[in-house]
Design a protein around this motif. Sequence first.
Motif, PDB file in Angstrom:
ATOM      1  N   ASN A 103       0.824  -1.284   0.099  1.00  0.00           N
ATOM      2  CA  ASN A 103      -0.012   0.150   0.047  1.00  0.00           C
ATOM      3  C   ASN A 103       0.788   1.267   0.006  1.00  0.00           C
ATOM      4  N   ILE A 104       0.047   2.626  -0.189  1.00  0.00           N
ATOM      5  CA  ILE A 104       0.894   3.714  -0.245  1.00  0.00           C
ATOM      6  C   ILE A 104       1.481   4.032   1.099  1.00  0.00           C
ATOM      7  N   VAL A 105       2.686   4.625   1.342  1.00  0.00           N
ATOM      8  CA  VAL A 105       3.293   5.184   2.742  1.00  0.00           C
ATOM      9  C   VAL A 105       3.119   6.617   2.664  1.00  0.00           C
ATOM     10  N   SER A 106       3.377   7.009   3.714  1.00  0.00           N
ATOM     11  CA  SER A 106       3.347   8.517   4.096  1.00  0.00           C
ATOM     12  C   SER A 106       4.869   9.180   3.861  1.00  0.00           C
ATOM     13  N   ARG A 107       5.824   8.256   3.551  1.00  0.00           N
ATOM     14  CA  ARG A 107       7.121   8.849   3.450  1.00  0.00           C
ATOM     15  C   ARG A 107       7.823   8.260   2.393  1.00  0.00           C
ATOM     16  N   GLU A 108       8.963   8.647   2.218  1.00  0.00           N
ATOM     17  CA  GLU A 108       9.864   8.024   1.232  1.00  0.00           C
ATOM     18  C   GLU A 108      10.295   6.731   1.681  1.00  0.00           C
ATOM     19  N   ALA A 109      10.229   5.651   0.918  1.00  0.00           N
ATOM     20  CA  ALA A 109      10.543   4.410   1.233  1.00  0.00           C
ATOM     21  C   ALA A 109      12.286   4.282   1.328  1.00  0.00           C
ATOM     22  N   ASP A 110      12.773   4.522   2.188  1.00  0.00           N
ATOM     23  CA  ASP A 110      14.466   4.565   2.285  1.00  0.00           C
ATOM     24  C   ASP A 110      14.780   2.991   2.834  1.00  0.00           C
ATOM     25  N   PRO A 111      15.870   2.789   2.708  1.00  0.00           N
ATOM     26  CA  PRO A 111      16.561   1.403   2.857  1.00  0.00           C
ATOM     27  C   PRO A 111      16.132   0.886   4.300  1.00  0.00           C
TER      28      PRO A 111
END
Length: 288
Positions: A103-111
């Motif tokens: 699903n969509i997250v509220s932040r950037e998908a960092d490592p």
Amino acid sequence: MHGLIQLLVLLVFAGFAYRFGRRYALSLVDRPTQLNSLPGYYGSFLILWGVVPSILVLALWLAIEPKINDSLLVDSLPAAVQSLPEDRLALYVNDVKNLASGNIVSREADPELKAAAAHYLHLEERGAMGRWGLLLALTAAGMLLGRRMITPQLRAMVRVERAFSIVLLACSTIAILTTLGIVLSLLFESLRFFQRYPLTDFLFGLEWSPQTALRPDQVGSSGSFGAVPLFAGTLLISAIAMLVAVPVGLLSAIYMAEYAPPKARTVLKPLLEILAGIPTVVYGFFAA
């Protein structure tokens, strides 16, 4: 998703247990009349021993597993993330779950977030495998134990009906406690409300505008909680409903009592009773 599949598998096992228990009981005697109970009760008895405990364990596991996974997930996060305030940490954990489920997250998908999502998926897969092993072992052990207990002298009907009585008693107790909880919740919340808003203003106020700030850092008005608009709206809706329901209901009752043929009355009367027994809020929900 795994929980639903496991429940369906257990239901399939329940059907197999019923047929197996019934046939096994019949194989022990020459005639069905030599059994203490009807053959179907022996099948139900085997379900009680082989499948019902597994379903209860599955329900308990699914209830506590999310909390355990959340705790293990938080423990695996970096120290900087664990030191976040409670609300921000909860948002971070929610983003990890959303990323893990696609699903969509509220932040950037960092490592770091991707690694946490991969760890959460690993926890869910390990939990699913553990459930499969436990449920299959518990079901097999229960069915073997139940089969050993099946004899022609076994009072299977008494055992099964006693188990159903316990289930019905538990359901009725839960219903009573739920109703009591609703009443107490409404009572205490009403007391808190009237401590902040006078009863006379609530009963005789002419404006309903419950726009209030939920937290000290939010901007909002003090709110107006006059119930007269609510009473007026309820009376208006009731009057419109009565204009429709009274003629239709009265004419339907006259038709059912005086003019409907017996075959039509046999079909229509139970249908109308079922419709009348459904709360009107359910109709409103589906209409909305």
